[in-house]
Design a protein around this motif. Structure first.
Motif, PDB file in Angstrom:
ATOM      1  N   LYS A  94       0.877  -1.322  -0.078  1.00  0.00           N
ATOM      2  CA  LYS A  94      -0.148   0.110  -0.181  1.00  0.00           C
ATOM      3  C   LYS A  94       0.806   1.252   0.044  1.00  0.00           C
ATOM      4  CE  LYS A  94      -4.149  -0.038   1.712  1.00  0.00           C
ATOM      5  NZ  LYS A  94      -5.299   0.128   2.636  1.00  0.00           N
ATOM      6  N   PHE A  95       1.930   1.365   1.003  1.00  0.00           N
ATOM      7  CA  PHE A  95       2.778   2.254   0.957  1.00  0.00           C
ATOM      8  C   PHE A  95       3.398   2.592  -0.493  1.00  0.00           C
ATOM      9  CE2 PHE A  95       3.783   4.395   5.073  1.00  0.00           C
ATOM     10  CZ  PHE A  95       2.781   4.044   5.854  1.00  0.00           C
ATOM     11  N   GLY A  96       3.751   1.623  -1.095  1.00  0.00           N
ATOM     12  CA  GLY A  96       4.554   1.510  -2.345  1.00  0.00           C
ATOM     13  C   GLY A  96       3.616   2.201  -3.385  1.00  0.00           C
ATOM     14  N   LEU A  97       2.348   1.429  -3.528  1.00  0.00           N
ATOM     15  CA  LEU A  97       1.474   2.000  -4.421  1.00  0.00           C
ATOM     16  C   LEU A  97       1.296   3.813  -4.235  1.00  0.00           C
ATOM     17  CD1 LEU A  97      -1.453  -0.583  -4.488  1.00  0.00           C
ATOM     18  CD2 LEU A  97       0.370  -0.325  -6.287  1.00  0.00           C
ATOM     19  N   ALA A  98       1.382   4.221  -3.004  1.00  0.00           N
ATOM     20  CA  ALA A  98       1.035   5.428  -3.148  1.00  0.00           C
ATOM     21  C   ALA A  98       2.443   6.352  -3.658  1.00  0.00           C
ATOM     22  CB  ALA A  98       1.128   5.967  -1.611  1.00  0.00           C
ATOM     23  N   GLY A  99       3.552   5.814  -3.300  1.00  0.00           N
ATOM     24  CA  GLY A  99       4.882   6.334  -3.838  1.00  0.00           C
ATOM     25  C   GLY A  99       4.869   6.017  -5.334  1.00  0.00           C
ATOM     26  N   LEU A 100       4.499   5.157  -5.854  1.00  0.00           N
ATOM     27  CA  LEU A 100       4.542   4.890  -7.242  1.00  0.00           C
ATOM     28  C   LEU A 100       3.562   5.674  -7.982  1.00  0.00           C
ATOM     29  CD1 LEU A 100       5.682   3.047  -9.646  1.00  0.00           C
ATOM     30  CD2 LEU A 100       3.437   1.529  -9.354  1.00  0.00           C
ATOM     31  N   LEU A 101       2.350   5.992  -7.525  1.00  0.00           N
ATOM     32  CA  LEU A 101       1.620   6.778  -8.312  1.00  0.00           C
ATOM     33  C   LEU A 101       1.420   8.473  -7.895  1.00  0.00           C
ATOM     34  CD1 LEU A 101      -1.315   4.262  -8.003  1.00  0.00           C
ATOM     35  CD2 LEU A 101      -0.258   4.946  -9.870  1.00  0.00           C
ATOM     36  N   HIS A 102       1.971   8.759  -7.071  1.00  0.00           N
ATOM     37  CA  HIS A 102       1.975  10.130  -6.487  1.00  0.00           C
ATOM     38  C   HIS A 102       2.231  11.192  -7.498  1.00  0.00           C
ATOM     39  CE1 HIS A 102       6.213  10.385  -6.259  1.00  0.00           C
ATOM     40  NE2 HIS A 102       6.086  11.545  -6.031  1.00  0.00           N
ATOM     41  N   ASP A 103       2.826  11.014  -8.493  1.00  0.00           N
ATOM     42  CA  ASP A 103       2.909  11.981  -9.444  1.00  0.00           C
ATOM     43  C   ASP A 103       2.380  11.781 -11.004  1.00  0.00           C
ATOM     44  OD1 ASP A 103       4.399  13.823  -8.136  1.00  0.00           O
ATOM     45  OD2 ASP A 103       6.496  13.245  -8.788  1.00  0.00           O
ATOM     46  N   ILE A 104       1.176  10.750 -10.618  1.00  0.00           N
ATOM     47  CA  ILE A 104       0.643  10.245 -12.086  1.00  0.00           C
ATOM     48  C   ILE A 104       0.167  11.540 -12.833  1.00  0.00           C
ATOM     49  CG2 ILE A 104      -1.710   9.963 -10.995  1.00  0.00           C
ATOM     50  CD1 ILE A 104      -1.799   7.491 -12.691  1.00  0.00           C
ATOM     51  N   ASP A 105      -0.268  12.559 -12.494  1.00  0.00           N
ATOM     52  CA  ASP A 105      -0.761  13.683 -13.187  1.00  0.00           C
ATOM     53  C   ASP A 105       0.333  14.936 -13.328  1.00  0.00           C
ATOM     54  OD1 ASP A 105      -0.543  14.633 -10.445  1.00  0.00           O
ATOM     55  OD2 ASP A 105      -2.705  15.844 -10.595  1.00  0.00           O
ATOM     56  N   TYR A 106       1.621  14.747 -12.896  1.00  0.00           N
ATOM     57  CA  TYR A 106       2.529  15.846 -12.997  1.00  0.00           C
ATOM     58  C   TYR A 106       2.960  16.174 -14.540  1.00  0.00           C
ATOM     59  CZ  TYR A 106       6.630  18.609 -11.871  1.00  0.00           C
ATOM     60  OH  TYR A 106       7.497  19.621 -11.776  1.00  0.00           O
ATOM     61  N   GLU A 107       3.174  15.216 -15.305  1.00  0.00           N
ATOM     62  CA  GLU A 107       3.467  15.668 -16.634  1.00  0.00           C
ATOM     63  C   GLU A 107       2.337  16.313 -17.374  1.00  0.00           C
ATOM     64  OE1 GLU A 107       6.910  12.371 -18.068  1.00  0.00           O
ATOM     65  OE2 GLU A 107       4.891  12.288 -18.689  1.00  0.00           O
TER      66      GLU A 107
END
Length: 185
Positions: free
Chosen positions: A43-56
């Motif tokens: 769960k913590f890993g998913l938060a890290g992986l997806l945290h910048d999904i909208d950044y680009e």
């Protein structure tokens, strides 16, 4: 949501190598923070992986533009909330949100430190080397050192301990990612 599904979702929104590598490094750091605190590593890993999904695609409204993307994909609400919390104006009222905020800038900084070493590796990187680079204003100018201090403070951790945990997470995960054909470096 499984990690493979999250990685596929990330690939729909992140095209650049820089954001992908950053996402992988923050995922690695978050997995280590979960180990450190005895929390759910995936769960913590998913938060890290997806945290910048909208950044680009939506840098002006990041991370708020990612919320509907994540919810539509079925990402659990506590992860969505933690991702919103990594922005300075959003509340960080869970350990996951505080950890994500704390490791976001620091993961990038530690990676930059590793890349400057002759080995170009995390394996021989020491906390003292990271601290020395933190004092150098000209090194990795885009990393906000104040946010690193705030993140450690919000977690109630000594900054050196936080740096060590990030290094440990990046060391561990880099080997796994290399086998999968990816890298944080």
């Amino acid at each position: 949501m499984e990690r493979s599904e999250a990685f596929e979702l990330l690939g729909k929104y992140v095209e650049g190598d820089v954001v992908l590598k950053h996402s992988l490094s923050v995922e690695s750091s978050m997995r280590q923070m979960a180990r450190f605190y005895g929390e759910d590593i995936e769960k913590f890993g998913l938060a890290g992986l997806l945290h910048d999904i909208d950044y680009e695609k939506f840098p002006e409204t990041h991370p708020h533009s990612g919320t509907p993307i994540l919810r539509e994909a079925g990402v659990p609400e506590d992860i969505v909330s933690a991702i919103l919390g990594h922005a300075t104006e959003s509340p960080r009222d869970t350990l996951m949100a505080k950890a994500l905020f704390a490791v976001d800038e620091l993961s990038s900084f530690v990676t930059a430190c590793a890349l400057m070493r002759p080995s170009r590796s995390y394996d021989d990187l020491e906390v003292s080397s990271v601290n020395k680079k933190l004092k150098s204003k000209g090194f990795a100018r885009g990393v906000d050192r104040e946010l690193i201090d705030i993140g450690a403070s919000e977690l109630g951790l000594d900054k050196d301990l936080l740096i060590m945990e990030v290094i440990k997470g990046l060391r561990t995960r880099e080997k796994e990612l290399t086998l999968l054909g990816y890298s944080t470096l």
